[in-house]
Design a protein around this motif. Structure first.
Motif, PDB file in Angstrom:
ATOM      1  N   PRO A  17      46.573  37.157  15.834  1.00  0.00           N
ATOM      2  CA  PRO A  17      47.280  36.533  15.064  1.00  0.00           C
ATOM      3  C   PRO A  17      49.364  36.083  14.545  1.00  0.00           C
ATOM      4  CG  PRO A  17      45.605  38.634  14.383  1.00  0.00           C
ATOM      5  CD  PRO A  17      45.524  37.732  16.073  1.00  0.00           C
ATOM      6  N   SER A  18      49.628  37.720  15.557  1.00  0.00           N
ATOM      7  CA  SER A  18      50.590  37.812  15.885  1.00  0.00           C
ATOM      8  C   SER A  18      51.421  36.189  16.419  1.00  0.00           C
ATOM      9  CB  SER A  18      51.802  38.220  16.269  1.00  0.00           C
ATOM     10  OG  SER A  18      51.086  38.970  18.058  1.00  0.00           O
ATOM     11  N   THR A  19      51.012  36.012  17.766  1.00  0.00           N
ATOM     12  CA  THR A  19      51.087  34.721  18.127  1.00  0.00           C
ATOM     13  C   THR A  19      51.040  33.326  17.372  1.00  0.00           C
ATOM     14  OG1 THR A  19      49.378  34.103  19.582  1.00  0.00           O
ATOM     15  CG2 THR A  19      50.615  35.194  20.544  1.00  0.00           C
ATOM     16  N   ALA A  20      50.488  33.171  16.440  1.00  0.00           N
ATOM     17  CA  ALA A  20      49.398  32.363  15.496  1.00  0.00           C
ATOM     18  C   ALA A  20      51.164  32.482  14.416  1.00  0.00           C
ATOM     19  CB  ALA A  20      48.273  32.144  15.050  1.00  0.00           C
ATOM     20  N   ALA A  21      51.178  33.313  13.896  1.00  0.00           N
ATOM     21  CA  ALA A  21      52.427  33.077  12.562  1.00  0.00           C
ATOM     22  C   ALA A  21      53.680  32.911  14.124  1.00  0.00           C
ATOM     23  CB  ALA A  21      52.550  34.810  12.346  1.00  0.00           C
ATOM     24  N   GLU A  22      53.642  32.985  15.223  1.00  0.00           N
ATOM     25  CA  GLU A  22      54.819  32.039  15.537  1.00  0.00           C
ATOM     26  C   GLU A  22      54.569  30.959  16.280  1.00  0.00           C
ATOM     27  OE1 GLU A  22      55.730  34.626  19.151  1.00  0.00           O
ATOM     28  OE2 GLU A  22      56.374  36.161  17.759  1.00  0.00           O
ATOM     29  N   ALA A  23      54.006  30.380  15.793  1.00  0.00           N
ATOM     30  CA  ALA A  23      53.766  29.057  16.162  1.00  0.00           C
ATOM     31  C   ALA A  23      54.534  28.290  15.389  1.00  0.00           C
ATOM     32  CB  ALA A  23      52.196  28.397  16.162  1.00  0.00           C
ATOM     33  N   SER A  24      55.239  27.119  16.080  1.00  0.00           N
ATOM     34  CA  SER A  24      55.783  26.333  14.484  1.00  0.00           C
ATOM     35  C   SER A  24      55.301  24.918  15.032  1.00  0.00           C
ATOM     36  CB  SER A  24      57.195  26.098  15.534  1.00  0.00           C
ATOM     37  OG  SER A  24      57.132  25.243  16.991  1.00  0.00           O
ATOM     38  N   THR A  25      54.891  24.029  13.501  1.00  0.00           N
ATOM     39  CA  THR A  25      55.046  23.009  13.467  1.00  0.00           C
ATOM     40  C   THR A  25      55.526  21.868  14.150  1.00  0.00           C
ATOM     41  OG1 THR A  25      54.079  23.951  11.425  1.00  0.00           O
ATOM     42  CG2 THR A  25      54.313  21.436  11.136  1.00  0.00           C
ATOM     43  N   THR A  26      54.464  20.615  14.167  1.00  0.00           N
ATOM     44  CA  THR A  26      55.625  19.270  14.959  1.00  0.00           C
ATOM     45  C   THR A  26      56.156  18.946  14.132  1.00  0.00           C
ATOM     46  OG1 THR A  26      53.406  19.830  16.555  1.00  0.00           O
ATOM     47  CG2 THR A  26      55.202  17.598  16.249  1.00  0.00           C
ATOM     48  N   TYR A  27      57.364  18.113  13.709  1.00  0.00           N
ATOM     49  CA  TYR A  27      57.975  17.939  13.094  1.00  0.00           C
ATOM     50  C   TYR A  27      58.537  16.461  13.537  1.00  0.00           C
ATOM     51  CZ  TYR A  27      58.279  21.985   9.417  1.00  0.00           C
ATOM     52  OH  TYR A  27      57.588  22.362   8.765  1.00  0.00           O
ATOM     53  N   SER A  28      58.199  15.184  12.471  1.00  0.00           N
ATOM     54  CA  SER A  28      59.281  13.762  13.521  1.00  0.00           C
ATOM     55  C   SER A  28      60.779  13.999  12.750  1.00  0.00           C
ATOM     56  CB  SER A  28      58.829  12.588  13.073  1.00  0.00           C
ATOM     57  OG  SER A  28      59.006  12.317  11.639  1.00  0.00           O
ATOM     58  N   ILE A  29      61.632  13.583  13.600  1.00  0.00           N
ATOM     59  CA  ILE A  29      63.171  13.756  13.369  1.00  0.00           C
ATOM     60  C   ILE A  29      63.190  13.731  11.677  1.00  0.00           C
ATOM     61  CG2 ILE A  29      65.192  13.441  14.359  1.00  0.00           C
ATOM     62  CD1 ILE A  29      64.553  12.914  17.107  1.00  0.00           C
ATOM     63  N   ASN A  30      62.798  12.558  10.922  1.00  0.00           N
ATOM     64  CA  ASN A  30      62.900  11.850  10.114  1.00  0.00           C
ATOM     65  C   ASN A  30      62.334  12.802   8.398  1.00  0.00           C
ATOM     66  OD1 ASN A  30      63.950   9.956   8.919  1.00  0.00           O
ATOM     67  ND2 ASN A  30      62.168   9.255   7.725  1.00  0.00           N
ATOM     68  N   ASP A  31      61.894  13.249   9.785  1.00  0.00           N
ATOM     69  CA  ASP A  31      60.596  15.039   8.391  1.00  0.00           C
ATOM     70  C   ASP A  31      61.858  15.906   8.514  1.00  0.00           C
ATOM     71  OD1 ASP A  31      58.058  13.777   7.941  1.00  0.00           O
ATOM     72  OD2 ASP A  31      57.256  14.629   9.938  1.00  0.00           O
ATOM     73  N   LEU A  32      62.546  16.326   9.132  1.00  0.00           N
ATOM     74  CA  LEU A  32      63.745  17.417   9.210  1.00  0.00           C
ATOM     75  C   LEU A  32      64.163  16.402   8.694  1.00  0.00           C
ATOM     76  CD1 LEU A  32      63.663  17.811  13.351  1.00  0.00           C
ATOM     77  CD2 LEU A  32      62.549  19.365  11.802  1.00  0.00           C
ATOM     78  N   GLU A  42      64.458  27.141  10.038  1.00  0.00           N
ATOM     79  CA  GLU A  42      62.968  27.228  10.972  1.00  0.00           C
ATOM     80  C   GLU A  42      63.222  26.750  12.261  1.00  0.00           C
ATOM     81  OE1 GLU A  42      60.425  28.675   8.693  1.00  0.00           O
ATOM     82  OE2 GLU A  42      61.282  29.211   7.274  1.00  0.00           O
ATOM     83  N   LYS A  43      61.974  27.326  12.811  1.00  0.00           N
ATOM     84  CA  LYS A  43      61.297  27.570  14.143  1.00  0.00           C
ATOM     85  C   LYS A  43      60.345  25.868  13.401  1.00  0.00           C
ATOM     86  CE  LYS A  43      59.749  29.241  18.002  1.00  0.00           C
ATOM     87  NZ  LYS A  43      59.432  30.806  18.399  1.00  0.00           N
ATOM     88  N   VAL A  44      61.217  25.113  14.944  1.00  0.00           N
ATOM     89  CA  VAL A  44      59.704  23.395  14.525  1.00  0.00           C
ATOM     90  C   VAL A  44      59.596  23.009  16.054  1.00  0.00           C
ATOM     91  CG1 VAL A  44      61.104  22.699  12.369  1.00  0.00           C
ATOM     92  CG2 VAL A  44      62.970  22.614  14.716  1.00  0.00           C
ATOM     93  N   THR A  45      58.429  22.326  15.850  1.00  0.00           N
ATOM     94  CA  THR A  45      58.782  21.375  17.689  1.00  0.00           C
ATOM     95  C   THR A  45      58.738  19.913  17.517  1.00  0.00           C
ATOM     96  OG1 THR A  45      57.110  23.323  17.904  1.00  0.00           O
ATOM     97  CG2 THR A  45      56.615  21.145  19.413  1.00  0.00           C
ATOM     98  N   ILE A  46      59.336  19.261  18.091  1.00  0.00           N
ATOM     99  CA  ILE A  46      59.373  17.433  18.118  1.00  0.00           C
ATOM    100  C   ILE A  46      58.857  16.680  19.691  1.00  0.00           C
ATOM    101  CG2 ILE A  46      61.120  17.929  16.356  1.00  0.00           C
ATOM    102  CD1 ILE A  46      63.472  17.149  18.506  1.00  0.00           C
TER     103      ILE A  46
END
Length: 173
Positions: A17-32, A42-46
């Protein structure tokens, strides 16, 4: 032995659960860009293509990336930037990068512009050179127009030559 196996399994369950909480969501740059207020800090992944060129500064390197929806500057360490082999331009497709980091809608450290401070940079697809070939239709039209323009060029060159001769005679008199 069974106690050790249970302890290991229990430890893994507690860690998951601790690693799942740290996982980031993948976004498009336009979403950002469109959700900048809610995603600020926020921590994000692109996933995006490295474009332009790297710009080394004291303490890090800027790399611009484009995912087809928009572009953004990414601040990363020099080692990560040096691992990028191709940057996108007219003659190249840049490396595709998966970047995880902290998104800032108005980064106070870097002049108030939106950016991502990268924590991890992974090359998911290396870039390559792009060969641009002229279409046959363009080659045909260029040839036709060049042939059509040739008589006009010859006419104006002759007229220019005649004027020069006339002006030289006129000055001698």
């Amino acid at each position: 032995m069974e106690k050790y196996i249970r302890a290991v399994i229990f430890s893994l369950i507690l860690l998951f659960p601790s690693t799942a909480a740290e996982a980031s969501t993948t976004y498009s740059i336009n979403d950002l860009v469109e959700n900048a207020i809610s995603l600020d800090g926020e921590k994000v992944t692109i996933t995006a293509e490295a474009i332009g060129e790297k710009m080394e500064r004291t303490g890090g390197t800027w790399v611009n990336v484009n995912d087809g929806t928009n572009s953004i500057g990414v601040w990363m360490d020099k080692l990560s930037a040096d691992s990028i082999g191709h940057f996108g331009d007219y003659g190249h497709k840049g490396d595709t990068l998966m970047i995880t980091g902290t998104f800032s809608r108005a980064c106070l450290v870097h002049g108030g512009e939106p950016d991502i401070h990268a924590e991890t940079v992974e090359i998911t697809n290396p870039g390559e050179a792009i060969v641009h070939r002229a279409s046959p239709a363009k080659v045909i039209w260029a040839s036709i127009l060049s042939i059509a323009a040739a008589p006009f060029a010859i006419y104006f060159l002759r007229q220019s030559s005649l004027r020069k001769k006339h002006n030289v005679r006129h000055l001698d008199a």
